[in-house]
Scaffold this motif. Sequence first.
Motif, mmCIF file in Angstrom:
data_model
loop_
_atom_site.group_PDB
_atom_site.id
_atom_site.type_symbol
_atom_site.label_atom_id
_atom_site.label_comp_id
_atom_site.label_asym_id
_atom_site.label_seq_id
_atom_site.Cartn_x
_atom_site.Cartn_y
_atom_site.Cartn_z
ATOM 1 N N GLN A 17 -8.588 -12.532 5.140
ATOM 2 C CA GLN A 17 -8.076 -11.191 4.860
ATOM 3 C C GLN A 17 -8.782 -10.588 3.648
ATOM 4 O O GLN A 17 -8.915 -11.248 2.619
ATOM 5 N N ALA A 18 -9.203 -9.331 3.764
ATOM 6 C CA ALA A 18 -9.822 -8.631 2.627
ATOM 7 C C ALA A 18 -8.727 -8.032 1.742
ATOM 8 O O ALA A 18 -7.584 -7.877 2.171
ATOM 9 N N ARG A 19 -9.107 -7.701 0.516
ATOM 10 C CA ARG A 19 -8.171 -7.043 -0.420
ATOM 11 C C ARG A 19 -8.313 -5.532 -0.252
ATOM 12 O O ARG A 19 -9.436 -5.009 -0.260
ATOM 13 N N LEU A 20 -7.185 -4.830 -0.082
ATOM 14 C CA LEU A 20 -7.249 -3.367 0.036
ATOM 15 C C LEU A 20 -7.184 -2.756 -1.351
ATOM 16 O O LEU A 20 -6.302 -3.087 -2.140
ATOM 17 N N ASP A 21 -8.108 -1.843 -1.657
ATOM 18 C CA ASP A 21 -8.018 -1.069 -2.904
ATOM 19 C C ASP A 21 -6.861 -0.090 -2.756
ATOM 20 O O ASP A 21 -6.451 0.235 -1.647
ATOM 21 N N VAL A 41 -18.383 -8.406 -0.077
ATOM 22 C CA VAL A 41 -18.525 -7.485 1.056
ATOM 23 C C VAL A 41 -17.482 -6.385 0.871
ATOM 24 O O VAL A 41 -16.315 -6.668 0.595
ATOM 25 N N THR A 42 -17.914 -5.117 0.980
ATOM 26 C CA THR A 42 -16.971 -4.000 0.816
ATOM 27 C C THR A 42 -17.124 -3.023 1.976
ATOM 28 O O THR A 42 -18.164 -2.992 2.640
ATOM 29 N N GLY A 43 -16.099 -2.221 2.187
ATOM 30 C CA GLY A 43 -16.166 -1.225 3.249
ATOM 31 C C GLY A 43 -14.996 -0.280 3.188
ATOM 32 O O GLY A 43 -14.243 -0.277 2.218
ATOM 33 N N TYR A 44 -14.890 0.553 4.243
ATOM 34 C CA TYR A 44 -13.737 1.456 4.342
ATOM 35 C C TYR A 44 -12.959 1.156 5.610
ATOM 36 O O TYR A 44 -13.494 0.567 6.562
ATOM 37 N N ALA A 45 -11.697 1.583 5.609
ATOM 38 C CA ALA A 45 -10.883 1.587 6.830
ATOM 39 C C ALA A 45 -10.080 2.874 6.805
ATOM 40 O O ALA A 45 -9.693 3.353 5.735
ATOM 41 N N PHE A 46 -9.870 3.451 7.984
ATOM 42 C CA PHE A 46 -9.171 4.735 8.066
ATOM 43 C C PHE A 46 -8.258 4.694 9.290
ATOM 44 O O PHE A 46 -8.692 4.329 10.381
ATOM 45 N N ALA A 47 -6.990 5.067 9.075
ATOM 46 C CA ALA A 47 -6.024 4.921 10.174
ATOM 47 C C ALA A 47 -5.727 6.231 10.878
ATOM 48 O O ALA A 47 -5.178 6.222 11.970
ATOM 49 N N GLY A 48 -6.041 7.365 10.283
ATOM 50 C CA GLY A 48 -5.783 8.640 10.963
ATOM 51 C C GLY A 48 -4.334 9.074 10.866
ATOM 52 O O GLY A 48 -3.511 8.457 10.184
ATOM 53 N N ASP A 49 -4.039 10.144 11.605
ATOM 54 C CA ASP A 49 -2.782 10.887 11.503
ATOM 55 C C ASP A 49 -1.513 10.038 11.452
ATOM 56 O O ASP A 49 -1.190 9.341 12.403
ATOM 57 N N ARG A 64 -4.026 -3.863 7.071
ATOM 58 C CA ARG A 64 -4.769 -5.106 6.836
ATOM 59 C C ARG A 64 -6.201 -4.944 7.316
ATOM 60 O O ARG A 64 -6.445 -4.233 8.300
ATOM 61 N N VAL A 65 -7.128 -5.595 6.644
ATOM 62 C CA VAL A 65 -8.519 -5.678 7.120
ATOM 63 C C VAL A 65 -8.911 -7.144 7.099
ATOM 64 O O VAL A 65 -8.673 -7.845 6.103
ATOM 65 N N ASP A 66 -9.472 -7.624 8.215
ATOM 66 C CA ASP A 66 -9.900 -9.023 8.330
ATOM 67 C C ASP A 66 -11.421 -9.104 8.406
ATOM 68 O O ASP A 66 -12.049 -8.204 8.970
ATOM 69 N N LEU A 67 -11.966 -10.201 7.901
ATOM 70 C CA LEU A 67 -13.414 -10.432 7.996
ATOM 71 C C LEU A 67 -13.685 -11.782 8.627
ATOM 72 O O LEU A 67 -12.943 -12.739 8.383
ATOM 73 N N SER A 68 -14.762 -11.852 9.402
ATOM 74 C CA SER A 68 -15.154 -13.123 10.009
ATOM 75 C C SER A 68 -16.657 -13.294 9.831
ATOM 76 O O SER A 68 -17.407 -12.322 9.908
ATOM 77 N N ALA A 87 -6.024 9.714 3.148
ATOM 78 C CA ALA A 87 -7.375 9.257 2.788
ATOM 79 C C ALA A 87 -7.641 7.859 3.350
ATOM 80 O O ALA A 87 -6.715 7.084 3.594
ATOM 81 N N TRP A 88 -8.894 7.546 3.502
ATOM 82 C CA TRP A 88 -9.313 6.200 3.880
ATOM 83 C C TRP A 88 -8.923 5.203 2.807
ATOM 84 O O TRP A 88 -8.507 5.587 1.705
ATOM 85 N N GLN A 89 -9.046 3.911 3.133
ATOM 86 C CA GLN A 89 -8.877 2.893 2.097
ATOM 87 C C GLN A 89 -10.148 2.095 2.020
ATOM 88 O O GLN A 89 -10.790 1.832 3.049
ATOM 89 N N HIS A 90 -10.501 1.732 0.822
ATOM 90 C CA HIS A 90 -11.632 0.837 0.676
ATOM 91 C C HIS A 90 -11.104 -0.583 0.561
ATOM 92 O O HIS A 90 -9.971 -0.797 0.154
ATOM 93 N N TRP A 91 -11.915 -1.547 0.940
ATOM 94 C CA TRP A 91 -11.487 -2.950 0.897
ATOM 95 C C TRP A 91 -12.664 -3.799 0.423
ATOM 96 O O TRP A 91 -13.820 -3.355 0.437
ATOM 97 N N ARG A 92 -12.367 -4.979 -0.031
ATOM 98 C CA ARG A 92 -13.418 -5.875 -0.520
ATOM 99 C C ARG A 92 -12.964 -7.318 -0.396
ATOM 100 O O ARG A 92 -11.761 -7.597 -0.408
ATOM 101 N N THR A 93 -13.939 -8.205 -0.293
ATOM 102 C CA THR A 93 -13.636 -9.632 -0.307
ATOM 103 C C THR A 93 -14.930 -10.378 -0.607
ATOM 104 O O THR A 93 -16.023 -9.816 -0.529
#
Length: 354
Positions: free
Chosen positions: A287-291, A260-268, A274-278, A298-304
């Motif tokens: 916990q997913a692995r952050l690229d 499963v992969t996706g993005y996360a973005f925290a803004g200014d 951390r990104v969690d999956l359930s 920039a955003w971060q991509h994550w995968r697990t």
Amino acid sequence: MVVHEEEPFNAEPPPGALADQLITPLEAFYSRNHGPVPHLDAATWRLVVDGLVTQRLQLSLQELRGRFPEREVVATLQCAGNRRAGLIEVRDIPGEAPWGPGAISTARWTGVSLADVLAEAGLRPEAAHIAFAAPDVSPLADPPQPYGASIPAAKATSGEVLLAWAMNGRLLPAVHGAPLRVVVAGWIGARSVKWLQRITAQAEPSGNYFQAVAYRLLPAWADPSQAGPEEGISLGPAALNCAILRPGEGARPAPGPAEVTGYAFAGDGRSVARVDLSIDGGRTWAQARLDKAAGPWAWQHWRTTVELPEGEVEITARAWDHTGAVQPESPASLWNPQGYANNSWARLHLTCSR
Ligand code: MTE
């Protein structure tokens, strides 16, 4: 692209097109327009800098490029309407496009720093806001007017805000703001004004419809047609957000291990910590692995890899930022009449069968 509207042109890439690409290819970059796309002639185009400055400037593109140091920033743009579809599921939002999680993209922007241009013009002490004006007239504004926005002078002089003429090493396409646009790194996309023609230093925020009336977070019970200027919360820094990009909604994978992969973005000024999956509706999390991120803006991509059971599965993802803040659980608690800033947990539904 998923085209929400042909005129004005509004389109987002399907989630899978954003997966595994830290820099979004131009053909997959979302487009958000409020009026017809202007086609400006770069040779005759001029940028005016005026208002509360000691020296009014008028610059051709060539002068802008020659007079200031060239800067490159990898920055994610996210529309305040990103993931509005999740709010519409709670309660309808008539007249607003049902954006999925693709109203966000990342480019390597080339231009000059707005701070350098403002330093040359000389900001007067009363200049608290920097307003941007463009020529595209939006019939959606009340009354119809050209697009505009403003940001506080503190952000405008912070160095990361660019006046960009290129993205991903190519001159801006017309739809993304040629010949010059603002890129307000870390803020909602609405402040990154395209087809920029005028920068005005002023004491108050812009009175333009898209600053004073739209892109403001009204309470759920407010009637936007009755709301006056300056009501609600003026949206600026982007909210902490995440989405699942792969597998796609409604996919039918076999039970067993699945990436499963996706993005996360925290803004200014914030970063994704951390990104969690359930896969059990949020009772237990992994916990997913952050690229590696492509830069601080920039955003971060994550995968697990998750172990999918047989049958219907809901995958949930949530991001935390480095201040310890986490995304809110439900879109119902965030619903607002124009459908902005849905940053509730991301959810994806699959049917797993052999
Ligand atoms: N600038 C002008 N002149 N006109 C617009 O309609 N849309 C804004 C912003 N700048 C807009 C604009 C919004 S709401 C967003 S999200 C971003 O541009 C989208 O930029 P993009 O179309 O390059 O992705």
